[in-house]
Design an enzyme around this catalytic site. Sequence first.
Site, PDB file in Angstrom:
ATOM      1  N   HIS B 196       1.036  -1.170  -0.043  1.00  7.94           N
ATOM      2  CA  HIS B 196       0.291  -0.117  -0.071  1.00  7.94           C
ATOM      3  C   HIS B 196       0.901   0.901   0.191  1.00  7.94           C
ATOM      4  O   HIS B 196       1.619   1.416   0.484  1.00  7.94           O
ATOM      5  CB  HIS B 196      -0.775   0.092   1.566  1.00  7.94           C
ATOM      6  CG  HIS B 196      -1.866   1.172   1.766  1.00  7.94           C
ATOM      7  ND1 HIS B 196      -3.287   1.384   1.093  1.00  7.94           N
ATOM      8  CD2 HIS B 196      -1.554   2.524   1.227  1.00  7.94           C
ATOM      9  CE1 HIS B 196      -3.704   2.176   0.992  1.00  7.94           C
ATOM     10  NE2 HIS B 196      -2.745   3.560   1.417  1.00  7.94           N
ATOM     11  N   CYS B 197       0.919   2.005  -0.962  1.00 10.23           N
ATOM     12  CA  CYS B 197       2.054   3.497  -0.792  1.00 10.23           C
ATOM     13  C   CYS B 197       0.630   4.392  -0.908  1.00 10.23           C
ATOM     14  O   CYS B 197       0.060   4.879  -1.485  1.00 10.23           O
ATOM     15  CB  CYS B 197       2.255   2.869  -2.839  1.00 10.23           C
ATOM     16  SG  CYS B 197       3.232   4.305  -2.995  1.00 10.23           S
ATOM     17  N   PRO B 198       1.522   4.741   0.427  1.00  8.03           N
ATOM     18  CA  PRO B 198       0.903   6.916   0.612  1.00  8.03           C
ATOM     19  C   PRO B 198       1.078   7.294  -0.235  1.00  8.03           C
ATOM     20  O   PRO B 198       0.147   8.377  -0.543  1.00  8.03           O
ATOM     21  CB  PRO B 198       1.462   6.191   2.248  1.00  8.03           C
ATOM     22  CG  PRO B 198       1.894   5.475   2.617  1.00  8.03           C
ATOM     23  CD  PRO B 198       1.975   4.459   1.611  1.00  8.03           C
TER      24      PRO B 198
END
Lengths: 178, 475
Positions: B196-198
């Site tokens: 999950h890439c913020p």
Amino acid sequence: MKAAPSAVGTSGTAGQGGTVHSLQELRRSASLATKVFVQRDYSDGTTCQFQTKFPPELESRIERQLFEETVKTLNGFYAEAEKIGGSSYLEGCLACATAYFIFLCMETHYEKVLKKISKYIQDQNEKIYAPRGLLLTDPLERGMRVIEISIYEDRCSSGSSSSGSSSSSSGGGGAGGR
Amino acid sequence: MTPGGGSGPMKDCEYSQISTHSSSSPMESPHKKKKSVPKRKWEVFPGRNKFFCNGRIMMARQTGVFYLTLVLILVTSGLFFAFDCPYLSEKITPAIPAIGGILFFFVMGTLLRTSFSDPGVLPRATPDEAADLERQIDIANGCSSGGYRPPPRTKEVIINGQTVKLKYCFTCKIFRPPRASHCSLCDNCVERFDHHCPWVGNCVGKRNYRFFYMFILSLSFLTVFIFAFVITHVILRKYAAVVCFFSVWSIVGLSGFHTYLISSNQTTNEDIKGSWSNKRGKENYNPYSYGNIFTNCCAALCGPLSPSLIDRRGFIQPDTPQLAGPSNGITMYGATQSQSNMCDQDQCIQSTKFVLQAAATPLLQSEPSITSEELPLPGKTSISGPCASLTLGQPTPPSSMPNLTSDSGLTDIIPLKEEHEGHQFLTPEEAPSPPGMLPSGSPIAHSRTMHVLSLASQDSLHEDSVRGLVKLSSV
């Protein structure tokens, strides 16, 4: 009591008059008894393949060979959609070169095959499954997890016997046609 | 409440009033209501996502860092085009702003594609499917139950000679396909889950991995490009200037890492866990790799693009079976549903943290060294999955909601160190598997956690979860 899946609605509206009639009849005269789920077969990796194992609940409803043929054809379609070869590379490189903006106007190869699959399922439903009181749901509507087969019970016993005789003839015709 | 045919005159009046409201039968009015306002599927999507443009755009709930990314790229490029390009196009060649422009366009295009597209979310099981699966698992387990949660549900599959375990997702009520994982931040199962890439405000999974890779690759080129020409400009003009040196190397390093992942056909998730590394055993190899680097690269970047499975803009059919509402990850396996709802937010976080720290300390000694690439995980956000499913049995009154949302903001928690503009690898929480939880509280919870302990011993991949624990406990 009727809980027809959405596939009935979509496939019921399209197609010729004669074949639509049988699906609508199914919805009107039958009630949903149970659903059988054909799970994914992951032995080949993450590619989309379904198990060809014959579910025991369908033992009395449809011939094993017909069912296996349906699943094998579907598996073939999915393999074609996910095939990595010259044309997919070309599509990928072209898309990359245009910063993927080309996807806004072009349909991918996968989507084209999915359309073929939904047509095939509709066709199978009309010719083979609906006369036997069964209904296939497109796996796409179930997140490609399962092939859902709805089993309908005929309300009138006379209707079931007549559909049984017509199904064997239509099944033979369908198999011969392919 | 049948219309008409009442006993006294007063009652007749009441009944007739009711009958005027509903046309013919009670079933008709909700049906009519639905028909007049048809809902699209994204409006009732059970995951924690934000949708824009009537379902065309899909992002994670936390988008603050994404806006920061946008601002950084736009400002840096803007300054470059405004101040350096006029000088450089005169002095050297006008091709410089042209190439810069193309690169910038490519970077923005791929960034927006990565951020806005569906990463490969698996839709949750319909109630019929879930019931069928439960039945099959019951048959497989021999209907043991009792009052506590049964052993973890796993299926084993042999892929290309390698045994792979498929885990059951309690939230989505499906057996996850191989390489899929449940993202606790978005509360979705994602196919070929990478991380999950913020920074892009979304998960990176099967459907948007190539866009993500192109984004970081083109961004590397852009930053190197800008950096090089700014230096050139500085040298030519002999001015002293502050340049963002560290970000260049972080992005370039990240691109290199993902190039390695692509060439070996692994996901970030698998690499962190060491699923296919030789350390696990001589027999261990990656069953998904095609054998050579070229084919792996082509497959990842130029392979067919599968369509979205969640059909965001489709209309809800009135007779379609609706999925169960966003569940907190517990099945009806004889366990009391109310107890799971009683998870007080703060107490849950603290007690989980305490347990994790207590559990992780002895394990830390036996733990092999963890690569320095992973930054400390924000404990609050990733606890929401296991917290909801474990209910550490504090008999608290049902106060706050069980969904521990990350509304506190990742931006608050993630340390935005300048020298590490690189990635936050948030190991996804897989609800049934956190091991080593200590028993606490009431007997029901005790027996449940006992089962969790037996979970740990049975789970052969618990070593990976230990790594996750270590990261969590370090918060």
